[in-house]
Design a protein around this motif. Structure first.
Motif: not given
Length: 307
Positions: A194-212
């Motif tokens: 959770q801590a590492q993937t929070q950069f995705c929405p924060m920096l790029f607007g990419i939802s964490q739930h879209s990663l899988p």
């Protein structure tokens, strides 16, 4: 969709990469020992315990710029300390500051300076000071807020260009998150997915739930690490390298198609790409000879117009 469903291949890496780091710290062939791994594990547990009650002491001991009072800053500190060990394992004997043998020396060698209750903790403090002595920074920056600000900087002179680009690839294609949520991990459980993937929405607007879905597409497109469709590609891996868990290390793929692999049991990450040294291990010298044979063969085939 849960973040804990980042595909089987990614989850395997999350677990096994840290296991390989731990195993490498016990590998006698490269200077490791069970005592070294135990020392690292105890040291991180001690840092986490002390930080919950006396964060100012931890900040002073590790030369932090600020006191890690909030969780994000505490995670930054634990990640910084873990990076020392993980980086040493990943690039063992390849021109980095310390090798596994030297790191384990700091974590295990007996001296009067460490004959006390906080022995493992003090050894990690010494290790961190050795690494910080090579930095031009006056103190260890553990501000999560500053990390985010720096990562958002898209100007050309930005000092975090490579880190931002790598983070984008993890969010859109790879995953490759190095977490510590498994019991075998020798570092801190604060290093979560959770801590590492929070950069995705924060920096790029990419939802964490879209990663899988993004990672699944990459695995499907390239054939994962068991059925790659890659003619004239040579997969070279070192036995000490944690990243080998995401590479092709088997001689054949599932459908029987031959995969070109070379495994160097006692080297780390990309050792075969480094300049030759007289101190190179015999296994590395032999691997380079094999690589050369493959490349020469492919060049001859290409010159002859063969597919």
């Amino acid at each position: 969709m849960s973040l804990n469903l980042l595909t089987e291949a990614t989850l395997m890496f999350l677990t096994w990469s840290q296991q390989i780091v731990g195993l490498s710290l016990t590998n006698k062939a490269v200077g490791g020992s069970e005592k070294c791994l135990a020392g690292v594990r105890k040291a991180f547990a001690a840092v986490e315990a002390l930080m919950s009650g006396n964060a100012s002491q931890v900040a002073m001991d590790f030369g932090c710029c600020t006191i890690p009072k909030n969780l994000d800053d505490q995670i930054e500190l634990m990640q910084n300390l873990a990076d020392i060990v993980m980086g040493t394992v990943q690039y063992n004997e390849e021109g980095v500051l310390m090798s596994i043998n030297e790191l384990c020396g700091v974590m295990t060698n007996k001296s009067k300076a460490y004959e006390e209750e906080m022995e493992a903790y003090n050894r990690l403090v010494k290790l961190a000071k050795i690494y910080h002595s090579t930095s031009e920074e006056p103190c260890l920056d553990i501000s999560h807020e500053k990390t985010v600000k720096d990562m958002m900087d898209t100007s050309l002179p930005s000092g975090r260009r490579a880190e931002r680009q790598w983070t984008y690839q993890t969010c859109t294609e790879f995953g490759f998150y190095q977490t510590c949520e498994d019991a075998t991990c020798p570092f801190s459980g604060m290093m979560t997915l959770q801590a590492q993937t929070q950069f995705c929405p924060m920096l790029f607007g990419i939802s964490q739930h879209s990663l899988p879905g993004r990672i699944a597409f990459t695995n499907t497109y390239y054939g994962e690490n068991v059925k790659p469709h890659t003619p004239r590609v040579l997969y070279v891996n070192g036995g000490v390298d944690p990243w080998k868990e995401l590479s092709v290390v088997q001689d054949r793929t599932e459908d029987g198609e031959k995969a070109q692999t070379i495994f160097i049991r006692d080297t780390a990450h990309c050792a075969d790409m480094m300049s030759r040294k007289v101190t190179d291990r015999c296994s590395l010298k032999k691997a380079r000879e094999e690589i050369e044979k493959h490349v020469v063969s492919w060049l001859k085939m290409a010159a002859a117009g063969e597919d």
